[in-house]
Design an enzyme around this catalytic site. Structure first.
Site, PDB file in Angstrom:
ATOM      1  N   ARG A 177       0.838  -1.207   0.000  1.00 11.04           N
ATOM      2  CA  ARG A 177       0.000   0.000   0.000  1.00 11.04           C
ATOM      3  C   ARG A 177       0.868   1.249   0.000  1.00 11.04           C
ATOM      4  NH1 ARG A 177      -4.504   0.147   4.426  1.00 11.04           N
ATOM      5  NH2 ARG A 177      -5.243   1.871   3.121  1.00 11.04           N
ATOM      6  N   CYS A 209      -1.388   6.381   8.878  1.00 11.62           N
ATOM      7  CA  CYS A 209      -1.707   5.103   8.244  1.00 11.62           C
ATOM      8  C   CYS A 209      -2.775   5.379   7.201  1.00 11.62           C
ATOM      9  CB  CYS A 209      -2.152   4.078   9.286  1.00 11.62           C
ATOM     10  SG  CYS A 209      -3.583   4.604  10.273  1.00 11.62           S
TER      11      CYS A 209
END
Length: 280
Positions: free
Chosen positions: A180, A236
């Site tokens: 990611r 995040c």
């Protein structure tokens, strides 16, 4: 460990009057699963707080604030009071998601000025495997008085992150997994990639193969390439799994650590914000 307690530590203090145990189990994509698991069985005396209903504010239509915006401080303080958390309470949070949800509550309580809060290592399944007691009893809630003293310095907003790009006073720490971070996959957000200059420290790297948080020395080694003399801004996808990294950095002795609570999902809600791909 400063902020992490063992199952045996909690078992020995299970019925102490100033202790409030909070079940934070939550499964992303299955919003009712955590509460259902709590109602089926939990650590005796535990109360339940839900990531999306209790520990986050509603998502804004424009996406600003990210997928799990911070709850209003006054509303959260009132909610904590109602479930029996006061300024003199010792709070122990647990989940079954590697500490991510429990760390969210840990961070929020510290953000509200409450230092006496801990995360139980390894989580609920490990508690059950050990043969420790569980039940489905609903605790009679006796309200307490929680007065919040918001620690604004723990938090970073998107404009501060934007202004610091290209500078050397801050280091951005991306807590998502490497795929990611590099932008190879993006299962949750509308854009892939990361904030330019961010370094990748997957939050699960703070734990060993058994799912236990590493000790302070091992955590210091894990974060050895991060500077201690600069401000670290941790993010995040939505501000949840960044919090176990914040906790682990604190355990490792880092003192200049702040959270970008909106995180990647907030960052990409501003079309003008730059996006980086691949390794830095």
């Amino acid at each position: 460990m400063k902020h992490i307690v063992s199952r045996k530590w909690l078992l020995a203090r299970l019925y102490e009057s100033d202790l409030v145990i909070v079940d934070c189990r939550f499964v992303m994509g299955q919003p009712d699963a955590g509460r259902a698991a709590y109602e089926e069985a939990h650590i005796p005396g535990a109360v339940y707080l839900d990531l999306e209903r209790d520990l986050s504010a509603p998502v804004e239509p424009d996406g600003h604030g990210g997928r799990h915006p911070l709850p209003d401080a006054a509303e959260l303080a009132s909610r904590l009071s109602r479930i029996g958390i006061g300024n003199d309470s010792r709070v122990v949070a647990y989940d079954d998601q590697g500490g991510a949800m429990a760390s969210r509550l840990w961070w929020l309580l510290r953000y509200l000025g409450h230092e006496n809060v801990f995360v139980m290592d390894e989580g609920y399944s490990a508690w059950v495997r050990e043969g420790f007691p569980v039940n489905a009893d609903q605790k009679v809630l006796i309200p307490s008085a929680f007065l919040a003293t918001v620690q604004h310095s723990m938090l970073v907003e998107a404009d501060e992150v934007r202004e610091s790009l290209g500078g050397d006073e801050r280091v951005l720490v991306d807590s998502r997994d490497a795929q990611r971070y590099r932008g190879e996959v993006e299962p949750l957000d509308k854009k892939a990639g990361h904030i330019p200059s961010a370094r990748n420290k997957f939050w699960k790297g703070t734990q060993d193969e058994q799912g236990r948080f590493k000790d302070a020395e091992a955590l210091a080694a894990h974060f050895a390439d991060l500077p201690r003399d600069k401000e670290l801004v941790v993010y995040c996808g939505s501000g949840v799994t960044a919090t176990p990294n914040v906790l682990a950095l604190s355990e490792a002795g880092f003192e200049k650590v702040r959270l970008y609570a909106g995180s990647w999902s907030d960052w990409i809600s501003y079309s003008e914000n730059p996006v980086a791909m691949g390794e830095e």
